[in-house]
Design a protein around this motif. Structure first.
Motif, PDB file in Angstrom:
ATOM      1  N   ARG A 130      -6.978  -1.983  10.176  1.00 33.26           N
ATOM      2  CA  ARG A 130      -7.179  -0.931   9.148  1.00 33.26           C
ATOM      3  C   ARG A 130      -6.141  -0.804   8.334  1.00 33.26           C
ATOM      4  NH1 ARG A 130      -8.762   5.366   9.745  1.00 33.26           N
ATOM      5  NH2 ARG A 130      -9.688   5.964   7.770  1.00 33.26           N
ATOM      6  N   MET A 131      -4.725  -0.799   8.875  1.00 36.93           N
ATOM      7  CA  MET A 131      -3.500  -0.576   8.223  1.00 36.93           C
ATOM      8  C   MET A 131      -3.547  -1.941   7.173  1.00 36.93           C
ATOM      9  SD  MET A 131       0.049   0.143   9.753  1.00 36.93           S
ATOM     10  CE  MET A 131       1.529   0.788   8.677  1.00 36.93           C
ATOM     11  N   TRP A 132      -3.653  -2.989   7.892  1.00 39.21           N
ATOM     12  CA  TRP A 132      -3.693  -4.461   7.244  1.00 39.21           C
ATOM     13  C   TRP A 132      -4.304  -4.402   6.080  1.00 39.21           C
ATOM     14  CZ3 TRP A 132       0.035  -8.087   7.037  1.00 39.21           C
ATOM     15  CH2 TRP A 132      -0.325  -9.273   6.442  1.00 39.21           C
ATOM     16  N   ALA A 133      -5.642  -4.031   6.226  1.00 38.02           N
ATOM     17  CA  ALA A 133      -6.602  -3.927   5.055  1.00 38.02           C
ATOM     18  C   ALA A 133      -6.229  -3.049   3.782  1.00 38.02           C
ATOM     19  CB  ALA A 133      -8.046  -3.446   5.344  1.00 38.02           C
ATOM     20  N   PHE A 134      -5.586  -1.827   4.318  1.00 42.20           N
ATOM     21  CA  PHE A 134      -5.150  -0.920   3.165  1.00 42.20           C
ATOM     22  C   PHE A 134      -3.851  -1.606   2.527  1.00 42.20           C
ATOM     23  CE2 PHE A 134      -2.440   2.539   1.601  1.00 42.20           C
ATOM     24  CZ  PHE A 134      -3.099   3.264   1.029  1.00 42.20           C
ATOM     25  N   ALA A 135      -3.101  -2.123   3.145  1.00 39.01           N
ATOM     26  CA  ALA A 135      -1.737  -2.759   2.604  1.00 39.01           C
ATOM     27  C   ALA A 135      -2.315  -4.062   1.697  1.00 39.01           C
ATOM     28  CB  ALA A 135      -0.915  -3.457   3.578  1.00 39.01           C
ATOM     29  N   ASN A 136      -3.215  -4.804   1.924  1.00 41.71           N
ATOM     30  CA  ASN A 136      -3.867  -5.709   1.093  1.00 41.71           C
ATOM     31  C   ASN A 136      -4.377  -5.185  -0.240  1.00 41.71           C
ATOM     32  OD1 ASN A 136      -3.406  -8.650   1.889  1.00 41.71           O
ATOM     33  ND2 ASN A 136      -4.064  -7.788   4.025  1.00 41.71           N
ATOM     34  N   ARG A 137      -5.381  -4.060  -0.108  1.00 43.61           N
ATOM     35  CA  ARG A 137      -6.115  -3.645  -1.033  1.00 43.61           C
ATOM     36  C   ARG A 137      -5.294  -2.922  -2.139  1.00 43.61           C
ATOM     37  NH1 ARG A 137      -9.014  -1.140   2.053  1.00 43.61           N
ATOM     38  NH2 ARG A 137      -8.225   0.785   1.922  1.00 43.61           N
ATOM     39  N   HIS A 138      -3.915  -2.585  -1.685  1.00 41.70           N
ATOM     40  CA  HIS A 138      -3.006  -1.899  -2.651  1.00 41.70           C
ATOM     41  C   HIS A 138      -1.836  -2.825  -3.019  1.00 41.70           C
ATOM     42  CE1 HIS A 138      -5.406   1.323  -0.917  1.00 41.70           C
ATOM     43  NE2 HIS A 138      -5.005   1.951  -2.000  1.00 41.70           N
ATOM     44  N   ARG A 139      -2.015  -3.928  -2.892  1.00 39.54           N
ATOM     45  CA  ARG A 139      -0.902  -4.979  -3.201  1.00 39.54           C
ATOM     46  C   ARG A 139      -0.757  -4.990  -4.873  1.00 39.54           C
ATOM     47  NH1 ARG A 139      -0.772 -10.722  -0.201  1.00 39.54           N
ATOM     48  NH2 ARG A 139       0.466 -10.035   1.645  1.00 39.54           N
ATOM     49  N   ASN A 140       0.443  -5.352  -5.364  1.00 45.31           N
ATOM     50  CA  ASN A 140       0.535  -5.679  -6.653  1.00 45.31           C
ATOM     51  C   ASN A 140       0.343  -4.201  -7.568  1.00 45.31           C
ATOM     52  OD1 ASN A 140       1.177  -8.344  -6.113  1.00 45.31           O
ATOM     53  ND2 ASN A 140      -0.879  -8.774  -6.316  1.00 45.31           N
ATOM     54  N   GLN A 141       0.401  -3.038  -7.153  1.00 45.77           N
ATOM     55  CA  GLN A 141       0.207  -1.868  -7.875  1.00 45.77           C
ATOM     56  C   GLN A 141       1.743  -1.950  -8.554  1.00 45.77           C
ATOM     57  OE1 GLN A 141      -1.583   1.436  -6.894  1.00 45.77           O
ATOM     58  NE2 GLN A 141      -3.093   0.527  -5.823  1.00 45.77           N
ATOM     59  N   PRO A 142       1.640  -1.402 -10.033  1.00 45.09           N
ATOM     60  CA  PRO A 142       2.850  -1.222 -10.599  1.00 45.09           C
ATOM     61  C   PRO A 142       3.776   0.063  -9.899  1.00 45.09           C
ATOM     62  CG  PRO A 142       1.239  -0.158 -12.010  1.00 45.09           C
ATOM     63  CD  PRO A 142       0.453  -0.934 -10.584  1.00 45.09           C
ATOM     64  N   TYR A 143       5.099  -0.122  -9.990  1.00 44.80           N
ATOM     65  CA  TYR A 143       5.981   0.789  -9.632  1.00 44.80           C
ATOM     66  C   TYR A 143       6.595   1.743 -10.918  1.00 44.80           C
ATOM     67  CZ  TYR A 143      10.848   2.409  -7.845  1.00 44.80           C
ATOM     68  OH  TYR A 143      11.600   3.372  -7.509  1.00 44.80           O
ATOM     69  N   HIS A 144       6.732   2.763 -10.541  1.00 47.13           N
ATOM     70  CA  HIS A 144       7.215   3.924 -11.613  1.00 47.13           C
ATOM     71  C   HIS A 144       8.057   4.832 -11.094  1.00 47.13           C
ATOM     72  CE1 HIS A 144       3.936   2.667 -14.450  1.00 47.13           C
ATOM     73  NE2 HIS A 144       3.032   2.965 -13.648  1.00 47.13           N
ATOM     74  N   ASP A 145       9.290   4.670 -11.349  1.00 49.51           N
ATOM     75  CA  ASP A 145      10.321   5.322 -10.900  1.00 49.51           C
ATOM     76  C   ASP A 145      10.739   6.568 -11.940  1.00 49.51           C
ATOM     77  OD1 ASP A 145      11.353   3.941 -12.897  1.00 49.51           O
ATOM     78  OD2 ASP A 145      13.050   3.129 -11.852  1.00 49.51           O
ATOM     79  N   ASP A 146       9.555   7.471 -11.642  1.00 53.62           N
ATOM     80  CA  ASP A 146      10.013   8.899 -12.809  1.00 53.62           C
ATOM     81  C   ASP A 146      11.126   9.769 -11.972  1.00 53.62           C
ATOM     82  OD1 ASP A 146       8.149   8.013 -14.353  1.00 53.62           O
ATOM     83  OD2 ASP A 146       6.393   8.808 -13.666  1.00 53.62           O
ATOM     84  N   TYR A 147      12.189   9.491 -12.090  1.00 53.65           N
ATOM     85  CA  TYR A 147      13.334  10.255 -11.606  1.00 53.65           C
ATOM     86  C   TYR A 147      13.307  11.722 -11.796  1.00 53.65           C
ATOM     87  CZ  TYR A 147      15.341   5.803  -9.501  1.00 53.65           C
ATOM     88  OH  TYR A 147      15.183   4.577  -8.944  1.00 53.65           O
ATOM     89  N   TRP A 148      12.926  12.002 -12.998  1.00 56.60           N
ATOM     90  CA  TRP A 148      12.925  13.443 -13.446  1.00 56.60           C
ATOM     91  C   TRP A 148      11.937  14.007 -12.424  1.00 56.60           C
ATOM     92  CZ3 TRP A 148       8.636  16.374 -15.012  1.00 56.60           C
ATOM     93  CH2 TRP A 148       7.541  15.770 -15.323  1.00 56.60           C
TER      94      TRP A 148
END
Length: 217
Positions: A130-148
């Motif tokens: 289940r963990m592996w499936a979740f990791a693959n399903r959410h691959r390549n999502q963009p990163y947003h470093d909203d430090y504020w």
């Protein structure tokens, strides 16, 4: 003359900002890291780590120092270990290249100058498939470093903040979503790296105290 005065003033302001960032990025390294009663060598850690274990990292660059200050934490990055069907170990994380998986040995080695790694071990196994499936399903999502947002959460933790959570893929928030999906932690919004030092779990799970990783045996 007014134009020259304005230009000189802006130059002074910019210089002050640059100097402040430079001094802060060096002074923060003088702070004592979170105390860890236990330590293991990295070779032992690579054999011990399994799905659900947490990696808390401190990167020694200026951007990392800013993130540590704003998050109020010695650590500025959070990742989690996942295993595939053949028990091969990967690190699932979100960074500047998006959400992805990297073989464990390639991800944590080698540690650079000024970098440190702490792990927290999960007390029982999670559903690896289940963990592996979740990791693959959410691959390549963009990163947003909203430090504020990190700064706001540190200085005003009890004041409501209305913002578009769907677009924010901060490293710690993505790990929190995975752990909640697996039933390891209750639903908790806007978790920052500092929260993983004392993470609240469900009754079925618990994490070990932080364990410092020594670079070589």
């Amino acid at each position: 003359m007014h134009a020259e005065d304005d230009a000189w003033f802006m130059l002074c302001v910019c210089t002050s900002i640059v100097l402040t960032i430079y001094v802060s990025s060096n002074v923060i390294h003088l702070l004592e890291p979170v105390h860890c009663e236990h330590a293991i060598h990295i070779d032992d850690a690579l054999r011990t780590l399994r799905s659900g274990d947490l990696l808390l990292l401190s990167y020694g660059d200026v951007k990392g120092d800013v993130a540590r200050f704003l998050c109020g934490s010695w650590y500025n990055h959070v990742a989690v270990v996942v295993e595939d069907a053949r028990a091969r170990k990967f690190v699932w994380e979100t960074d500047g290249s998006g959400t992805h998986m990297t073989p464990l040995t390639h991800s944590v080695l080698p540690l650079g100058v000024g970098e440190s790694l702490v792990v927290r071990l999960l007390d029982r196994r999670v559903d690896r498939a289940r963990m592996w499936a979740f990791a693959n399903r959410h691959r390549n999502q963009p990163y947003h470093d909203d430090y504020w947002i990190c700064a706001y959460k540190r200085w005003f933790p009890y004041m409501p903040l209305h913002w578009n959570r769907s677009r924010n893929q901060f490293c710690s928030m993505m790990v929190a979503r995975m752990l909640h999906h697996l039933g390891v932690i209750p639903e908790q919004e806007d978790l920052l790296p500092c929260h993983f030092e004392r993470l609240v779990t469900t009754d079925r799970f618990s994490y070990s105290p932080p364990i410092y990783i020594l670079p070589t045996a």
